[in-house]
Design a protein around this motif. Structure first.
Motif, PDB file in Angstrom:
ATOM      1  N   ASP A  38       1.000  -1.356   0.028  1.00  0.00           N
ATOM      2  CA  ASP A  38       0.127   0.091  -0.050  1.00  0.00           C
ATOM      3  C   ASP A  38       0.983   1.328  -0.029  1.00  0.00           C
ATOM      4  O   ASP A  38       0.599   2.234  -0.825  1.00  0.00           O
ATOM      5  CB  ASP A  38      -0.836  -0.200   1.119  1.00  0.00           C
ATOM      6  N   ALA A  39       1.907   1.306   0.634  1.00  0.00           N
ATOM      7  CA  ALA A  39       2.890   2.377   0.748  1.00  0.00           C
ATOM      8  C   ALA A  39       3.723   2.731  -0.425  1.00  0.00           C
ATOM      9  O   ALA A  39       3.582   3.897  -0.754  1.00  0.00           O
ATOM     10  CB  ALA A  39       3.954   2.022   2.001  1.00  0.00           C
ATOM     11  N   ILE A  40       3.892   1.551  -1.036  1.00  0.00           N
ATOM     12  CA  ILE A  40       4.704   1.851  -2.489  1.00  0.00           C
ATOM     13  C   ILE A  40       3.644   2.473  -3.498  1.00  0.00           C
ATOM     14  O   ILE A  40       3.784   3.207  -4.277  1.00  0.00           O
ATOM     15  CB  ILE A  40       5.157   0.552  -2.821  1.00  0.00           C
ATOM     16  N   ALA A  41       2.430   1.702  -3.358  1.00  0.00           N
ATOM     17  CA  ALA A  41       1.379   2.262  -4.325  1.00  0.00           C
ATOM     18  C   ALA A  41       1.149   3.589  -4.074  1.00  0.00           C
ATOM     19  O   ALA A  41       0.712   4.507  -4.929  1.00  0.00           O
ATOM     20  CB  ALA A  41       0.255   1.266  -4.125  1.00  0.00           C
ATOM     21  N   GLY A  42       1.040   4.176  -2.967  1.00  0.00           N
ATOM     22  CA  GLY A  42       0.842   5.569  -2.578  1.00  0.00           C
ATOM     23  C   GLY A  42       1.713   6.528  -3.053  1.00  0.00           C
ATOM     24  O   GLY A  42       1.397   7.631  -3.340  1.00  0.00           O
ATOM     25  N   LEU A  43       3.037   6.003  -3.032  1.00  0.00           N
ATOM     26  CA  LEU A  43       4.049   6.792  -3.615  1.00  0.00           C
ATOM     27  C   LEU A  43       3.790   7.348  -5.411  1.00  0.00           C
ATOM     28  O   LEU A  43       4.373   8.163  -5.953  1.00  0.00           O
ATOM     29  CB  LEU A  43       5.348   6.084  -3.770  1.00  0.00           C
ATOM     30  N   GLN A  44       2.931   6.499  -5.876  1.00  0.00           N
ATOM     31  CA  GLN A  44       2.573   6.793  -7.356  1.00  0.00           C
ATOM     32  C   GLN A  44       1.668   7.885  -7.412  1.00  0.00           C
ATOM     33  O   GLN A  44       1.504   8.544  -8.620  1.00  0.00           O
ATOM     34  CB  GLN A  44       2.039   5.604  -7.901  1.00  0.00           C
ATOM     35  N   GLN A  45       1.049   8.404  -6.442  1.00  0.00           N
ATOM     36  CA  GLN A  45       0.078   9.488  -6.327  1.00  0.00           C
ATOM     37  C   GLN A  45       0.743  10.954  -6.464  1.00  0.00           C
ATOM     38  O   GLN A  45       1.841  10.923  -6.165  1.00  0.00           O
ATOM     39  CB  GLN A  45      -0.755   9.334  -5.095  1.00  0.00           C
ATOM     40  N   GLU A  46      -0.021  11.628  -6.621  1.00  0.00           N
ATOM     41  CA  GLU A  46       0.498  13.278  -6.708  1.00  0.00           C
ATOM     42  C   GLU A  46       0.066  14.070  -5.103  1.00  0.00           C
ATOM     43  O   GLU A  46      -0.739  13.547  -4.886  1.00  0.00           O
ATOM     44  CB  GLU A  46       0.154  14.122  -7.680  1.00  0.00           C
ATOM     45  N   SER A  47       0.838  14.597  -4.827  1.00  0.00           N
ATOM     46  CA  SER A  47       0.790  15.287  -3.412  1.00  0.00           C
ATOM     47  C   SER A  47      -0.378  16.300  -3.508  1.00  0.00           C
ATOM     48  O   SER A  47      -0.454  16.834  -4.789  1.00  0.00           O
ATOM     49  CB  SER A  47       1.833  16.153  -2.867  1.00  0.00           C
ATOM     50  N   LYS A  48      -1.230  16.468  -2.511  1.00  0.00           N
ATOM     51  CA  LYS A  48      -2.248  17.541  -2.782  1.00  0.00           C
ATOM     52  C   LYS A  48      -1.829  18.651  -2.481  1.00  0.00           C
ATOM     53  O   LYS A  48      -0.796  18.830  -1.726  1.00  0.00           O
ATOM     54  CB  LYS A  48      -3.477  17.216  -1.642  1.00  0.00           C
TER      55      LYS A  48
END
Length: 250
Positions: A98-108
């Protein structure tokens, strides 16, 4: 409003003012060579709570953007062991995937809590008109620079009176902002402000309809717009209390 209810309201506002002031860490002058952690006044709070509050109030992040961590993960400077340790310390319930997948998102994109000037600016053509937020911040900063000056500037303000009184008198006869913003009533408005800063804060909170539970956060948001000068005032307060006195400039 009867006297007892009004007294309770006044006490509540005083508590909100004091709590908001307590959230500002003092900054020492450059000639003292003392660096202060800007989160000093929040050392009793968790990182998560502090980050959430500053994101909401000031639009200020306490971490780097996700792209920063993504780049370090891809470069191998953040290793699986580091990730596992961080997950364990955070106790967030997510796993490494989950953490690694979250890194693919863009910061708000964070924005400060909206003040009245933001509402006014939303109605202005900011390409062709100056912003109220910028103008107010500049005017306050300019006056503070003159008021706090110690024998460096050619033009001086009366430093025998308190900061609020001096600012109010200056705004009462200064037409520069009124001309710039095409708001000719500003000097008259300044003259109509309460003489005591606490009374003016109470009037402003009531006029803006700030709920009792939101007063502290609102006042913090206001001070964070001029955080450098707020920290300077907090230093004066810190020094005064060391000597057994107090200072209400903030």
């Amino acid at each position: 409003m009867n006297a007892s209810i009004k007294a309770l309201a006044g006490d509540s506002i005083t508590l909100a003012i004091n709590a908001a002031c307590d959230s500002i860490a003092p900054t020492w002058p450059l000639d003292r060579m003392i660096a202060v952690n800007p989160y000093w006044q929040r050392i009793g709070q968790s990182f998560e709570n502090t980050a959430g509050a500053l994101a909401q109030i000031a639009g200020s992040p306490m971490t780097m953007p996700l792209s920063y961590y993504r780049a370090h993960w891809q470069a191998g400077s953040i290793l699986p062991g580091h990730l596992q340790q961080a997950i364990a310390e955070a106790n967030s319930g997510i796993d490494a995937a989950d953490a690694i997948a979250g890194l693919q998102q863009e910061s708000k994109t964070l924005t400060p809590a909206p003040l009245l000037c933001d509402t006014l600016d939303a109605r202005r053509d900011l390409i062709h008109e100056p912003a109220w937020c910028d103008t107010i911040t500049h005017q306050i900063g300019q006056f503070c620079a003159a008021w706090f000056d110690r024998d460096q500037a050619d033009w001086r303000v009366n430093q025998q009176q308190d900061l609020y009184t001096g600012w109010r008198k200056s705004m009462s006869c200064d037409h520069s902002v009124a001309l710039l913003m095409k708001a000719p009533r500003i000097p008259a408005k300044a003259r109509s402000l309460a003489e005591a800063p606490g009374d003016q804060i109470e009037q402003a909170l009531a006029q803006l309809g700030i709920a009792a539970g939101q007063r502290q956060a609102y006042l913090q948001a206001v001070m964070m717009r001029v955080s450098g000068w707020a920290a300077c005032c907090a230093y004066r307060r810190w020094q005064a209390r060391l000597a057994g006195n107090d200072d209400n400039t903030l």
